[in-house]
Enzyme design. Sequence first.
Site, PDB file in Angstrom:
ATOM      1  CB  CYS A 266      -0.916  -0.035   1.227  1.00 39.54           C
ATOM      2  SG  CYS A 266      -1.771   1.506   1.586  1.00 39.54           S
TER       3      CYS A 266
ATOM      4  CB  CYS B 265       0.290   1.715   4.127  1.00 44.03           C
ATOM      5  SG  CYS B 265      -1.446   1.237   4.018  1.00 44.03           S
TER       6      CYS B 265
END
Length: 144
Positions: A69, A72
Amino acid sequence: MTAALHIVCPHCHKTNRVQAGHLALHPDCGSCHQPLFTGQPLALTASSFDPHIARSHLPVVVDFWAPWCGPCQHMAPAFAQAAGQLEPRIRLAKLDTEAHPDIASRYRIRSIPTMILFHHGQEKARISGALGTAEIVRWVQSLV
């Protein structure tokens, strides 16, 4: 006399009793003698997640993330800086949803990054999307 708090060790995951007034004195674990606070987010696993959420008297903010991600990864340094600012009153932790999908499913994580604030074993608030350090600190402090 200050109240005794249950603090779960980030190293051996044993529960320690620490006087609230002693949190700033850098307490060590009574079992493994490692520091109870490191100024860094704690990496949770399937076996350590429940003890830290259920036993800790401190609020615990969990960043649900995954290695693939991009947002993230972008938020990770900000989350680490927020941990340094919020400890020892609040514990910050991370859970890799790819490695531990059962826990992500239990909390119905639909998008990442998602942060959930837990206190006394209960979910108190959540927010999704990448935030900067100041935004993370402000969000957490507005809730506790």
